[in-house]
Design a protein around this motif. Structure first.
Motif, PDB file in Angstrom:
ATOM      1  N   UNK A  35       1.221  -8.425  10.585  1.00 64.41           N
ATOM      2  CA  UNK A  35       0.871  -9.776  11.040  1.00 64.41           C
ATOM      3  C   UNK A  35       0.463 -10.660   9.871  1.00 64.41           C
ATOM      4  N   UNK A  36      -0.279 -10.091   8.922  1.00 61.78           N
ATOM      5  CA  UNK A  36      -0.661 -10.872   7.742  1.00 61.78           C
ATOM      6  C   UNK A  36       0.557 -11.206   6.888  1.00 61.78           C
ATOM      7  N   UNK A  37       1.482 -10.253   6.764  1.00 58.47           N
ATOM      8  CA  UNK A  37       2.692 -10.497   5.975  1.00 58.47           C
ATOM      9  C   UNK A  37       3.503 -11.648   6.575  1.00 58.47           C
ATOM     10  N   UNK A  38       3.728 -11.617   7.867  1.00 57.68           N
ATOM     11  CA  UNK A  38       4.540 -12.666   8.499  1.00 57.68           C
ATOM     12  C   UNK A  38       3.798 -13.991   8.510  1.00 57.68           C
ATOM     13  N   UNK A  39       2.479 -13.940   8.628  1.00 58.42           N
ATOM     14  CA  UNK A  39       1.707 -15.179   8.533  1.00 58.42           C
ATOM     15  C   UNK A  39       1.916 -15.832   7.177  1.00 58.42           C
ATOM     16  N   UNK A 113      13.720 -15.781   3.297  1.00 55.64           N
ATOM     17  CA  UNK A 113      12.545 -14.914   3.156  1.00 55.64           C
ATOM     18  C   UNK A 113      13.006 -13.486   2.904  1.00 55.64           C
ATOM     19  N   UNK A 114      12.377 -12.836   1.934  1.00 58.76           N
ATOM     20  CA  UNK A 114      12.494 -11.384   1.776  1.00 58.76           C
ATOM     21  C   UNK A 114      11.101 -10.804   1.967  1.00 58.76           C
ATOM     22  N   UNK A 115      10.994  -9.842   2.881  1.00 54.15           N
ATOM     23  CA  UNK A 115       9.718  -9.200   3.187  1.00 54.15           C
ATOM     24  C   UNK A 115       9.787  -7.716   2.863  1.00 54.15           C
ATOM     25  N   UNK A 116       8.663  -7.148   2.431  1.00 54.60           N
ATOM     26  CA  UNK A 116       8.583  -5.713   2.171  1.00 54.60           C
ATOM     27  C   UNK A 116       7.169  -5.255   2.502  1.00 54.60           C
ATOM     28  N   UNK A 117       7.022  -4.519   3.584  1.00 57.59           N
ATOM     29  CA  UNK A 117       5.704  -4.085   4.018  1.00 57.59           C
ATOM     30  C   UNK A 117       5.378  -2.686   3.532  1.00 57.59           C
ATOM     31  N   UNK A 118       4.410  -2.572   2.624  1.00 60.43           N
ATOM     32  CA  UNK A 118       3.923  -1.283   2.123  1.00 60.43           C
ATOM     33  C   UNK A 118       5.068  -0.387   1.655  1.00 60.43           C
ATOM     34  N   UNK A 119       5.942  -0.954   0.818  1.00 66.27           N
ATOM     35  CA  UNK A 119       7.094  -0.168   0.368  1.00 66.27           C
ATOM     36  C   UNK A 119       7.372  -0.295  -1.126  1.00 66.27           C
ATOM     37  N   UNK A 120       7.073  -1.448  -1.743  1.00 64.67           N
ATOM     38  CA  UNK A 120       7.514  -1.656  -3.122  1.00 64.67           C
ATOM     39  C   UNK A 120       6.925  -0.649  -4.097  1.00 64.67           C
ATOM     40  N   UNK A 121       5.721  -0.136  -3.819  1.00 61.10           N
ATOM     41  CA  UNK A 121       5.103   0.824  -4.742  1.00 61.10           C
ATOM     42  C   UNK A 121       5.811   2.177  -4.744  1.00 61.10           C
ATOM     43  N   UNK A 141      13.549 -20.046  -1.574  1.00 63.36           N
ATOM     44  CA  UNK A 141      13.175 -18.837  -0.854  1.00 63.36           C
ATOM     45  C   UNK A 141      11.859 -18.256  -1.318  1.00 63.36           C
ATOM     46  N   UNK A 142      11.312 -17.366  -0.508  1.00 61.82           N
ATOM     47  CA  UNK A 142      10.041 -16.746  -0.838  1.00 61.82           C
ATOM     48  C   UNK A 142      10.064 -15.250  -0.577  1.00 61.82           C
ATOM     49  N   UNK A 143       9.333 -14.573  -1.420  1.00 60.22           N
ATOM     50  CA  UNK A 143       9.154 -13.118  -1.333  1.00 60.22           C
ATOM     51  C   UNK A 143       7.735 -12.841  -0.873  1.00 60.22           C
ATOM     52  N   UNK A 144       7.588 -11.997   0.141  1.00 58.10           N
ATOM     53  CA  UNK A 144       6.269 -11.572   0.588  1.00 58.10           C
ATOM     54  C   UNK A 144       6.232 -10.056   0.693  1.00 58.10           C
ATOM     55  N   UNK A 145       5.155  -9.448   0.224  1.00 60.88           N
ATOM     56  CA  UNK A 145       5.038  -7.989   0.324  1.00 60.88           C
ATOM     57  C   UNK A 145       3.581  -7.583   0.402  1.00 60.88           C
ATOM     58  N   UNK A 146       3.340  -6.439   1.034  1.00 59.94           N
ATOM     59  CA  UNK A 146       1.994  -5.896   1.143  1.00 59.94           C
ATOM     60  C   UNK A 146       1.878  -4.634   0.299  1.00 59.94           C
ATOM     61  N   UNK A 147       0.644  -4.370  -0.132  1.00 61.53           N
ATOM     62  CA  UNK A 147       0.351  -3.201  -0.962  1.00 61.53           C
ATOM     63  C   UNK A 147      -1.129  -2.888  -0.810  1.00 61.53           C
ATOM     64  N   UNK A 148      -1.521  -1.724  -1.299  1.00 64.49           N
ATOM     65  CA  UNK A 148      -2.887  -1.268  -1.089  1.00 64.49           C
ATOM     66  C   UNK A 148      -3.826  -1.752  -2.189  1.00 64.49           C
ATOM     67  N   UNK A 149      -5.027  -2.140  -1.758  1.00 69.69           N
ATOM     68  CA  UNK A 149      -6.098  -2.451  -2.691  1.00 69.69           C
ATOM     69  C   UNK A 149      -7.142  -1.347  -2.673  1.00 69.69           C
ATOM     70  N   UNK A 150      -8.403  -1.731  -2.598  1.00 64.78           N
ATOM     71  CA  UNK A 150      -9.471  -0.734  -2.515  1.00 64.78           C
ATOM     72  C   UNK A 150      -9.391  -0.002  -1.177  1.00 64.78           C
ATOM     73  N   UNK A 151      -9.887   1.243  -1.166  1.00 66.99           N
ATOM     74  CA  UNK A 151      -9.876   2.001   0.080  1.00 66.99           C
ATOM     75  C   UNK A 151     -11.092   2.910   0.157  1.00 66.99           C
ATOM     76  N   UNK A 152     -11.300   3.454   1.332  1.00 69.38           N
ATOM     77  CA  UNK A 152     -12.443   4.306   1.637  1.00 69.38           C
ATOM     78  C   UNK A 152     -12.377   5.576   0.790  1.00 69.38           C
ATOM     79  N   UNK A 153     -13.294   5.692  -0.177  1.00 73.51           N
ATOM     80  CA  UNK A 153     -13.264   6.869  -1.054  1.00 73.51           C
ATOM     81  C   UNK A 153     -14.097   8.026  -0.513  1.00 73.51           C
ATOM     82  N   UNK A 154     -14.646   7.876   0.686  1.00 73.92           N
ATOM     83  CA  UNK A 154     -15.476   8.951   1.231  1.00 73.92           C
ATOM     84  C   UNK A 154     -14.655  10.167   1.659  1.00 73.92           C
ATOM     85  N   UNK A 155     -13.323  10.012   1.699  1.00 78.86           N
ATOM     86  CA  UNK A 155     -12.442  11.123   2.052  1.00 78.86           C
ATOM     87  C   UNK A 155     -11.923  11.860   0.824  1.00 78.86           C
TER      88      UNK A 155
END
Length: 272
Positions: A35-39, A113-121, A141-155
């Motif tokens: 949803x954030x990517x398409x927004x 639009x070119x979109x890539x959700x959690x894949x480019x890495x 045109x525009x490129x949009x992609x998602x990727x990981x930032x900080x995450x829960x290190x308790x695991x």
């Protein structure tokens, strides 16, 4: 087949085997990121959208709704199981085309639009991919992609224990590897600028996953990228031992109400 192609085939195989339960467990994660990517990419009625590494279509369907029947969405992935699931979902949406395709080699455009959700890495040749994506984008045109930032290190401690039961054949723990362009927002923006993209911006959302019990946690692990670890445990014949190792921590979290995991999802937008 060179090392890069072998790595892509390995990853595609993992996600193909995960496809039956990928984003099918009633856990809200991929939809939130999509949803954030398409927004951010903001497809408009009548525009053309190319989705790279579509999975089961978390961001394909919102994009299709946005462009409408006068538009066009082409969704590509290398995992046949993902494509089969997406074809079933889009059977009544004729302006969506689902096709096998390598994210490193996008089909000819021009695409609005070119979109890539959690894949480019996952891609062995990110730099070449960015050049090729820019080439197939429309002039505005525009490129949009998602990727990981900080995450829960308790695991981390539990993950370390499980990995020690069936270590990687070679190389260091992936968590210790240099993340290159994905190491920071500033670095990623510099890389995009180096490849001719304009005005890169990144938003960040925090997504928290709540697990109902230990079995749902294991099902989640099997359904996504960490499947590679549990497949290795299974191949070494230590999966039952791994479940026993994990059980006290999962039980402790269930009692404490912390059977959950969070991560920051970064969503980057750049223009041709």
């Amino acid at each position: 087949m060179d090392d890069g192609e072998r790595e892509k085939a390995r990853i595609a195989g993992v996600f193909d085997r995960a496809s039956a339960t990928y984003d099918q467990l009633g856990i809200e994660f991929f939809g939130t990121a999509a949803a954030e990517l398409v927004r951010r990419t903001d497809p408009q009625p009548g525009e053309s959208v190319l989705e790279l590494g579509s999975g089961r279509g978390a961001s394909v369907l919102p994009a299709a709704d946005a462009v409408g029947p006068r538009g066009r969405v082409v969704a590509t992935d290398l995992a046949p199981g993902m494509l089969a699931g997406l074809r079933a979902l889009t059977a009544d949406v004729p302006w969506v085309q689902v096709a096998e395709g390598d994210a490193e080699h996008p089909p000819e455009g021009p695409w609005d639009v070119v979109q890539a959700g959690l894949v480019l890495f996952f891609l062995p040749d990110l730099h070449g991919t960015l050049d090729r994506v820019r080439d197939v984008l429309a002039p505005a045109g525009r490129l949009g992609f998602t990727w990981f930032g900080e995450s829960d290190d308790s695991w981390q401690e539990l993950t370390r224990q499980l990995r020690e039961l069936a270590p990687e054949p070679t190389g260091p723990d992936p968590a210790d590897e240099d993340r290159g362009p994905f190491s920071s927002v500033a670095t990623m923006h510099d890389v995009l600028s180096d490849h001719g993209f304009r005005d890169p911006t990144t938003s960040t959302i925090r997504v928290q996953v709540e697990f109902s019990d230990a079995e749902q946690w294991w099902a989640w692990i099997w359904s996504a990228g960490l499947r590679v670890m549990v497949e290795r445990l299974e191949a070494h014949g230590v999966l039952d031992r791994a479940r026993a190792v994990a059980a006290p921590e999962l039980e402790r979290r269930a009692i404490a109400g912390t059977l959950s995991w969070w991560t920051d999802i970064r969503c980057t937008l750049a223009h041709r």
